[in-house]
Scaffold this motif. Structure first.
Motif, short mmCIF file in Angstrom:
data_model
loop_
_atom_site.label_atom_id
_atom_site.label_comp_id
_atom_site.label_asym_id
_atom_site.label_seq_id
_atom_site.Cartn_x
_atom_site.Cartn_y
_atom_site.Cartn_z
N GLN A 1 0.82 -1.21 0.00
CA GLN A 1 0.00 0.00 0.00
C GLN A 1 0.86 1.26 0.00
OE1 GLN A 1 -2.39 -1.51 3.50
NE2 GLN A 1 -4.07 -0.75 2.25
N SER A 2 2.10 1.13 0.46
CA SER A 2 3.04 2.25 0.46
C SER A 2 4.43 1.68 0.66
CB SER A 2 2.71 3.25 1.58
OG SER A 2 2.89 2.63 2.85
N TRP B 1 -1.90 0.40 -4.01
CA TRP B 1 -1.33 1.62 -3.45
C TRP B 1 -2.44 2.50 -2.86
CZ3 TRP B 1 3.53 0.80 -2.87
CH2 TRP B 1 4.27 0.10 -3.82
N ASP B 2 -2.29 2.84 -1.59
CA ASP B 2 -3.31 3.63 -0.89
C ASP B 2 -2.98 5.11 -1.04
OD1 ASP B 2 -5.14 4.76 0.77
OD2 ASP B 2 -4.57 3.66 2.57
N CYS B 3 -3.66 5.77 -1.94
CA CYS B 3 -3.35 7.17 -2.25
C CYS B 3 -4.16 8.16 -1.41
CB CYS B 3 -3.56 7.43 -3.73
SG CYS B 3 -2.42 6.46 -4.76
N ILE C 1 1.97 7.64 1.07
CA ILE C 1 2.19 7.47 -0.36
C ILE C 1 2.95 8.65 -0.96
CG2 ILE C 1 0.14 8.65 -1.27
CD1 ILE C 1 1.48 5.19 -2.38
N SER D 1 5.15 8.95 -4.48
CA SER D 1 4.65 9.81 -5.54
C SER D 1 5.72 10.83 -5.98
CB SER D 1 3.40 10.54 -5.07
OG SER D 1 2.91 11.41 -6.05
N ALA E 1 2.55 2.75 -12.02
CA ALA E 1 2.01 2.47 -10.69
C ALA E 1 0.72 3.26 -10.50
CB ALA E 1 3.02 2.85 -9.63
N THR E 2 -0.36 2.57 -10.11
CA THR E 2 -1.65 3.23 -9.94
C THR E 2 -2.24 2.95 -8.56
OG1 THR E 2 -2.76 1.31 -10.94
CG2 THR E 2 -2.20 3.14 -12.39
N CYS E 3 -3.04 3.89 -8.10
CA CYS E 3 -3.73 3.75 -6.82
C CYS E 3 -4.90 2.77 -6.97
CB CYS E 3 -4.27 5.09 -6.35
SG CYS E 3 -3.09 6.45 -6.53
N VAL F 1 -0.07 7.07 -9.34
CA VAL F 1 0.56 7.44 -8.07
C VAL F 1 1.33 8.75 -8.22
CG1 VAL F 1 2.31 6.76 -6.38
CG2 VAL F 1 0.69 5.05 -7.24
N VAL G 1 -0.64 12.03 -7.41
CA VAL G 1 -1.27 12.23 -6.11
C VAL G 1 -0.77 13.53 -5.48
CG1 VAL G 1 -1.54 11.31 -3.78
CG2 VAL G 1 -1.56 9.77 -5.75
#
Length: 298
Positions: free
Chosen positions: A144-145, A167-169, A174, A178, A194-196, A202, A205
């Motif tokens: 997630q990060s 990934w927790d945006c 994060i 980013s 890389a996407t949330c 990412v 963000v």
């Protein structure tokens, strides 16, 4: 006087063979489960159903392939002897965590594949010693990060795969990743994808979007003060007996299930290694007696 000299030479040869047997028991040629190539210093232990890494991997190994096994955890010092490793493939396993410092001795490492595991987090400083790393694969995990500064020492990195992680945006953890992606965009391949979890990139963000403090399922939470006050002011007889799940009780006592049991190939490997060791000991003992016999005659 040639007898003792020849016996001493025989003793040296047998001792060398004994050491080689002890160090090479990982390889198929010595009864192990892995395929070893002495010319390329490569050890291939892929798709063997291993739940633990073989202990006798030669120390001069340059390439170690452990992909496609059932590894769920790693001892902290498991790679500390393998200081010449340049390629390490741990992908397609069941790794959930990495112990801090597990890669600290791999200062020559060029490629590290950790993709297709179950990693939920990375310990702080896990890549700090890998300054020669050019290729790092982290895709298809549960990350997630990443910790603050996770990639700061990877100055030679050319490839970093981060896709297919949740990934927790919304969480401010994060922001390091980013910012790092924006700074390395166009210099390190693979990072822009890389996407949330909401499909946002990412690298796009903002601080406003990632304003929440990070609270994940394993975070310890405090006991409400009202419960503490109630328990403190009650008589012992008034406190109800609460059932404690067996697994929680075991954790409280510090009990842990063994990480793994040896697989059949590993058992066979160990038996083969011990048989070879016993044979070497017998031959070495015979050589020693031979030396003593000639020394007495001399």
């Amino acid at each position: 006087m040639m007898g003792p000299v020849l016996a001493a030479c025989l003793l040296i040869i047998l001792s060398t063979a004994w050491i080689s047997q002890a160090n090479g028991a990982t390889c198929k040629k010595d009864g192990g489960v892995c395929t070893c190539n002495d010319n390329t210093k490569s050890v291939d232990c892929s798709s063997k159903g291993l739940t633990a890494i073989p202990s006798n991997i030669p120390t001069d190994t340059d390439r170690l392939v452990l992909q496609g096994n059932k590894l769920s955890s790693l001892p902290r010092t498991v790679f500390h002897r393998l200081t010449k490793l340049r390629l390490l493939y741990l992908n397609d396993n069941q790794l959930q965590t990495l112990p801090p410092g597990v890669f600290d001795q791999l200062v020559e490492l060029d490629e590290l594949h950790l993709n297709y595991n179950e990693l939920k987090s990375l310990p702080s400083g896990i890549f700090d010693k890998l300054t020669k790393l050019t290729d790092l694969r982290l895709q298809n995990n549960q990350l997630q990060s990443v910790p603050e500064g996770a990639f700061d020492f990877l100055e030679k990195l050319k490839m970093l795969q981060l896709t297919n992680n949740p990934w927790d945006c919304s969480c401010n953890d994060i922001l390091y990743l980013s910012k790092w992606i924006r700074e390395k965009e166009g210099k390190v391949n693979g990072i822009e994808s890389a996407t949330c979890v909401n499909k946002k990139a990412v690298l796009d963000v903002t601080e406003e979007e990632a304003a929440e403090d990070c609270v994940y399922p394993n975070t310890t939470t405090a006991i409400p003060t009202t419960i503490i006050t109630t328990l403190a002011s009650s008589n012992d007889d008034d406190i109800p007996e609460l059932p404690v799940p067996q697994e929680n009780f075991q954790k409280f006592l510090g009990y842990q299930e063994p990480d793994h049991l040896p697989t059949q190939p590993q058992c066979l490997m160990s038996i083969s290694g011990y048989l070879g060791l016993m044979m070497s000991l017998v031959l070495t003992s015979a050589a020693i007696l031979y030396v003593i016999h000639f020394l007495k005659k001399a």
